[in-house]
Motif scaffolding. Structure first.
Motif, mmCIF file in Angstrom:
data_model
loop_
_atom_site.group_PDB
_atom_site.id
_atom_site.type_symbol
_atom_site.label_atom_id
_atom_site.label_comp_id
_atom_site.label_asym_id
_atom_site.label_seq_id
_atom_site.Cartn_x
_atom_site.Cartn_y
_atom_site.Cartn_z
ATOM 1 N N ASN A 134 0.878 -1.260 -0.093
ATOM 2 C CA ASN A 134 0.095 0.032 -0.008
ATOM 3 C C ASN A 134 0.846 1.205 -0.047
ATOM 4 O O ASN A 134 2.088 1.118 0.136
ATOM 5 N N VAL A 135 0.288 2.295 -0.465
ATOM 6 C CA VAL A 135 0.989 3.681 -0.294
ATOM 7 C C VAL A 135 1.425 3.935 0.994
ATOM 8 O O VAL A 135 0.828 3.478 2.163
ATOM 9 N N GLY A 136 2.672 4.244 1.076
ATOM 10 C CA GLY A 136 3.464 4.429 2.377
ATOM 11 C C GLY A 136 4.149 3.555 3.062
ATOM 12 O O GLY A 136 4.812 3.563 4.137
ATOM 13 N N THR A 137 3.931 2.221 2.341
ATOM 14 C CA THR A 137 4.821 1.235 2.856
ATOM 15 C C THR A 137 6.449 1.398 2.689
ATOM 16 O O THR A 137 6.856 1.842 1.885
ATOM 17 N N PRO A 138 7.067 1.429 3.946
ATOM 18 C CA PRO A 138 8.519 1.833 4.174
ATOM 19 C C PRO A 138 9.237 0.891 3.154
ATOM 20 O O PRO A 138 8.973 -0.261 3.026
ATOM 21 N N VAL A 139 10.293 1.417 2.556
ATOM 22 C CA VAL A 139 11.254 0.597 1.685
ATOM 23 C C VAL A 139 11.714 -0.767 2.440
ATOM 24 O O VAL A 139 11.720 -1.846 1.756
ATOM 25 N N GLY A 140 11.947 -0.673 3.588
ATOM 26 C CA GLY A 140 12.435 -1.677 4.331
ATOM 27 C C GLY A 140 11.618 -3.011 4.957
ATOM 28 O O GLY A 140 11.786 -3.838 5.572
ATOM 29 N N PHE A 141 10.279 -2.524 4.547
ATOM 30 C CA PHE A 141 9.132 -3.474 4.920
ATOM 31 C C PHE A 141 9.386 -4.945 4.535
ATOM 32 O O PHE A 141 9.305 -5.801 5.570
#
Length: 158
Positions: free
Chosen positions: A82-89
């Motif tokens: 989803n929008v806003g998912t951090p790069v490191g998720f």
């Protein structure tokens, strides 16, 4: 005959659940089989909580439930895009899932490894609208049917 109680709150992470655990533990019924299914951690990782913190909180929650008499089913974390998912998720999710698969038996009674399913659990699967809603986090009925099968197998193994 069974009673199903969902005490989840939208957007809440495991860190927010811990202070409220007493309300969950109060649901224990000594005359019945009590199973707690803990599917948590995705919101914490989405909010960039350190993986070690999520792991410690998850284990703490499970241990408290077991100490109260519950059989605990631990869940791996599914992908999300989803929008806003951090790069490191995704890396954090993989780290958590590896830790959970390795250690769940020390604080839970079964594992519902939903992330092992190749239709819903691999990186990028959250873009598949057959199994995920357009929000790329929550699932469709078809996605939840897969989850239900994994959970049923875990519970039957208790």
């Amino acid at each position: 005959d069974y009673t199903l109680t969902d005490i989840s709150e939208p957007g809440e992470g495991i860190a927010g659940m811990l202070p409220e655990i007493a309300s969950m533990l109060a649901l224990y019924d000594a005359g019945k089989t009590n199973i707690l299914c803990l599917w948590a951690g995705t919101n914490d990782l989405h909010n960039s909580t350190a993986v070690a913190t999520v792991e410690a909180d998850y284990q703490d929650y499970c241990e408290q439930a077991q100490a109260a008499g519950f059989s605990v089913v631990a869940f791996t974390i599914l992908p999300r895009s989803n929008v806003g998912t951090p790069v490191g998720f995704e890396a954090a999710r993989q780290t958590f899932n590896t830790w959970l698969r390795t250690n769940y038996a020390t604080f839970a009674d079964a594992l519902a490894d939903v992330a092992a399913n190749t239709d819903i659990g691999e990186n990028g699967d959250s873009d598949n609208l057959t199994y995920y809603l357009a929000d790329k986090v929550h699932m469709t009925a078809a996605g939840y049917a897969i989850v239900a099968g994994v959970v049923q197998t875990a519970i039957e193994g208790l």
